[in-house]
Design a protein around this motif. Structure first.
Motif, short mmCIF file in Angstrom:
data_model
loop_
_atom_site.label_atom_id
_atom_site.label_comp_id
_atom_site.label_asym_id
_atom_site.label_seq_id
_atom_site.Cartn_x
_atom_site.Cartn_y
_atom_site.Cartn_z
N MET A 168 0.83 -1.21 0.00
CA MET A 168 0.00 0.00 0.00
C MET A 168 0.87 1.26 0.00
O MET A 168 1.70 1.45 0.89
CB MET A 168 -0.93 0.00 1.21
CG MET A 168 -2.01 -1.07 1.14
SD MET A 168 -3.05 -0.93 -0.34
CE MET A 168 -3.87 0.63 -0.03
N HIS A 169 0.64 2.08 -0.99
CA HIS A 169 1.45 3.29 -1.21
C HIS A 169 1.25 4.34 -0.13
O HIS A 169 0.31 4.29 0.67
CB HIS A 169 1.12 3.88 -2.57
CG HIS A 169 -0.33 4.28 -2.75
ND1 HIS A 169 -0.84 5.46 -2.25
CD2 HIS A 169 -1.37 3.66 -3.37
CE1 HIS A 169 -2.11 5.57 -2.58
NE2 HIS A 169 -2.46 4.48 -3.24
N GLY A 170 2.14 5.30 -0.12
CA GLY A 170 2.07 6.39 0.83
C GLY A 170 1.11 7.48 0.36
O GLY A 170 0.36 7.30 -0.62
N THR A 171 1.14 8.62 1.05
CA THR A 171 0.30 9.76 0.72
C THR A 171 1.19 10.96 0.41
O THR A 171 1.84 11.49 1.32
CB THR A 171 -0.61 10.12 1.92
OG1 THR A 171 -1.37 8.98 2.31
CG2 THR A 171 -1.55 11.26 1.58
N PRO A 172 1.29 11.39 -0.85
CA PRO A 172 0.64 10.84 -2.03
C PRO A 172 1.39 9.63 -2.59
O PRO A 172 2.51 9.33 -2.16
CB PRO A 172 0.69 12.01 -3.01
CG PRO A 172 1.97 12.72 -2.66
CD PRO A 172 2.09 12.59 -1.16
N GLY A 173 0.78 8.97 -3.55
CA GLY A 173 1.40 7.82 -4.18
C GLY A 173 0.36 7.03 -4.94
O GLY A 173 -0.83 7.39 -4.98
N GLY A 174 0.82 5.94 -5.57
CA GLY A 174 -0.07 5.11 -6.37
C GLY A 174 0.45 3.69 -6.43
O GLY A 174 1.39 3.31 -5.75
N ARG A 175 -0.16 2.91 -7.29
CA ARG A 175 0.07 1.47 -7.34
C ARG A 175 1.49 1.08 -7.75
O ARG A 175 1.93 -0.04 -7.49
CB ARG A 175 -0.93 0.81 -8.28
CG ARG A 175 -0.79 1.24 -9.75
CD ARG A 175 -1.92 0.70 -10.63
NE ARG A 175 -1.76 1.07 -12.02
CZ ARG A 175 -2.19 2.22 -12.55
NH1 ARG A 175 -2.78 3.11 -11.77
NH2 ARG A 175 -2.02 2.49 -13.83
N ARG A 176 2.22 1.98 -8.40
CA ARG A 176 3.58 1.66 -8.84
C ARG A 176 4.65 2.18 -7.88
O ARG A 176 5.85 2.12 -8.20
CB ARG A 176 3.84 2.24 -10.23
CG ARG A 176 3.00 1.62 -11.34
CD ARG A 176 3.49 2.09 -12.70
NE ARG A 176 2.70 1.56 -13.80
CZ ARG A 176 2.98 1.75 -15.09
NH1 ARG A 176 4.06 2.46 -15.42
NH2 ARG A 176 2.21 1.23 -16.03
N GLN A 177 4.23 2.63 -6.71
CA GLN A 177 5.19 3.14 -5.72
C GLN A 177 5.79 1.95 -4.94
O GLN A 177 5.63 1.82 -3.74
CB GLN A 177 4.50 4.11 -4.76
CG GLN A 177 5.47 4.99 -3.97
CD GLN A 177 4.72 5.85 -2.98
OE1 GLN A 177 4.21 5.36 -1.98
NE2 GLN A 177 4.63 7.15 -3.26
N ILE A 178 6.49 1.12 -5.67
CA ILE A 178 7.09 -0.10 -5.14
C ILE A 178 8.55 -0.11 -5.57
O ILE A 178 8.85 -0.06 -6.77
CB ILE A 178 6.36 -1.36 -5.67
CG1 ILE A 178 4.89 -1.33 -5.23
CG2 ILE A 178 7.05 -2.63 -5.19
CD1 ILE A 178 4.04 -2.41 -5.86
N PRO A 179 9.50 -0.15 -4.63
CA PRO A 179 10.92 -0.03 -4.99
C PRO A 179 11.38 -1.12 -5.95
O PRO A 179 10.87 -2.25 -5.94
CB PRO A 179 11.63 -0.18 -3.64
CG PRO A 179 10.60 0.13 -2.61
CD PRO A 179 9.29 -0.29 -3.18
N LEU A 180 12.35 -0.75 -6.77
CA LEU A 180 12.91 -1.70 -7.72
C LEU A 180 13.46 -2.93 -7.00
O LEU A 180 13.33 -4.06 -7.48
CB LEU A 180 14.01 -1.03 -8.55
CG LEU A 180 14.70 -1.88 -9.61
CD1 LEU A 180 13.69 -2.38 -10.64
CD2 LEU A 180 15.81 -1.08 -10.30
N GLU A 181 14.07 -2.73 -5.83
CA GLU A 181 14.61 -3.85 -5.05
C GLU A 181 13.51 -4.85 -4.70
O GLU A 181 13.72 -6.07 -4.74
CB GLU A 181 15.25 -3.32 -3.77
CG GLU A 181 15.86 -4.40 -2.88
CD GLU A 181 16.38 -3.84 -1.57
OE1 GLU A 181 16.94 -4.63 -0.79
OE2 GLU A 181 16.23 -2.64 -1.31
N ALA A 182 12.31 -4.36 -4.38
CA ALA A 182 11.19 -5.24 -4.07
C ALA A 182 10.74 -6.00 -5.30
O ALA A 182 10.40 -7.20 -5.23
CB ALA A 182 10.03 -4.43 -3.50
N ARG A 183 10.74 -5.35 -6.44
CA ARG A 183 10.32 -6.00 -7.69
C ARG A 183 11.30 -7.11 -8.08
O ARG A 183 10.89 -8.20 -8.50
CB ARG A 183 10.22 -4.96 -8.80
CG ARG A 183 9.31 -3.79 -8.48
CD ARG A 183 9.26 -2.79 -9.62
NE ARG A 183 8.63 -1.53 -9.22
CZ ARG A 183 8.30 -0.55 -10.05
NH1 ARG A 183 8.54 -0.68 -11.34
NH2 ARG A 183 7.74 0.55 -9.61
N VAL A 184 12.60 -6.81 -7.94
CA VAL A 184 13.62 -7.82 -8.26
C VAL A 184 13.50 -9.00 -7.31
O VAL A 184 13.59 -10.16 -7.71
CB VAL A 184 15.02 -7.18 -8.20
CG1 VAL A 184 16.11 -8.25 -8.31
CG2 VAL A 184 15.18 -6.14 -9.30
#
Length: 308
Positions: A37-53
């Motif tokens: 869940m993203h911060g304020t403000p933010g959206g669905r792609r507010q996910i660090p690259l490290e987390a994606r990898v």
């Protein structure tokens, strides 16, 4: 700027009252699910690259969800934060997610804690990164910048729609110079956040999230502020699932003492200070956060509290 792969899956799900929530997925389609869940403000792609990898390498399914009023999620003001969990349940059913963990950054924290209170059989663990604390009721944490929103709550609630329109227009004006705008913001932040925002992969993530999330609207931050200054609809002692909380000890937006305040009131929680880091410090340790949260199982009676 660092190139970011598009999400593995992106779309919207119909929820209650004809509304929709938009989402983005990273990692394995059938792996253990983590809702981020993203911060304020933010959206669905507010996910660090490290987390994606990490998700790709470990076979984990990370799902980012736009709150109402960002991306293509229908604008809506919930009764309270707890009311959101009924929409979450619909989204999880649609995406065939039976059990999950959640991670919430800053303004995402009330939402993941609400899920823990509402879905104890479904939620196996929660991670919080510099999370917002309650502002009213017996769980309220005193002081902090959020008190400005508390004082202005009646005005924000009465004007949140035009404020959202104005914010949307302002973001559209800076879209062509989004990278420069982020650099200017970073320049006036404390050292910890300035270092993180100066890293190319984080700058790319924030710019991508900003541009995609604000393409149609950006009224979600106003709704967040209204809900944060209301009773959340649950008590902290009702969050029986394990919670692991990381908080920068130099956080200038949500004071470190607020993190300790909340953890002290949760039945099964541990607080980990992030030395020398400010509000966004938790984003820089995404692999540690995910590894820890994925190791959490269903609530265990009498689980020990720990604070490091």
């Amino acid at each position: 700027m660092t190139y970011l792969e598009r999400p593995a899956l992106e779309g919207t799900v119909a929820v209650r009252a004809g509304r929709r929530l938009s989402f983005a997925e990273y990692g394995a389609a059938r792996g253990p699910a983590v809702v981020w869940m993203h911060g304020t403000p933010g959206g669905r792609r507010q996910i660090p690259l490290e987390a994606r990898v990490f998700a790709e390498a470990s076979g984990v399914r990370i799902i980012g969800i736009d709150r109402p009023g960002i991306g293509t999620s229908t604008p809506h003001l919930y009764r309270d934060v707890a009311d959101w969990t009924a929409d979450l349940a619909v989204l999880l059913d649609t995406l065939a997610v039976d059990t999950l963990r959640l991670v919430g950054l800053s303004g995402g924290a009330p939402y993941v804690l609400a899920a823990g209170a509402a879905m104890p059989d479904r939620v196996h663990g929660i991670g919080v990164l510099g999370g917002v604390a309650p502002t009213v009721g017996p769980d309220a944490a005193p002081g902090g910048p959020i008190q400005l929103a508390v004082r202005l709550a009646p005005v924000i609630e009465a004007t949140r729609v035009p404020l959202g329109v104005g914010l949307t227009q302002a973001i559209r004006l800076v879209r062509p110079i989004a990278g420069t705008f982020l650099d200017l913001y970073a320049a006036v932040q404390p050292a910890g956040d300035r270092r993180l925002l100066g890293r190319p992969e984080f700058k790319a993530m924030f710019v991508d999230d900003l541009l995609n999330g604000s393409r149609f609207q950006i009224s979600a931050p106003m709704a967040d502020l209204v809900l944060f200054t209301r009773d959340w609809g649950f008590r902290l002692d009702e969050v029986g699932v394990p919670v692991r909380w990381w908080h920068g000890d130099a956080d200038h937006i949500v004071p470190f003492r607020h993190g300790r305040h909340v953890v002290d009131r949760l039945p099964d929680a541990a607080l980990t200070p992030i030395d020398g880091e400010s509000h966004l410090g938790g984003l820089g340790i995404a692999e540690e956060v995910l590894g820890t949260v994925l190791g959490l199982g269903p609530h265990r009676a009498g689980a020990a509290r720990a604070t490091r």
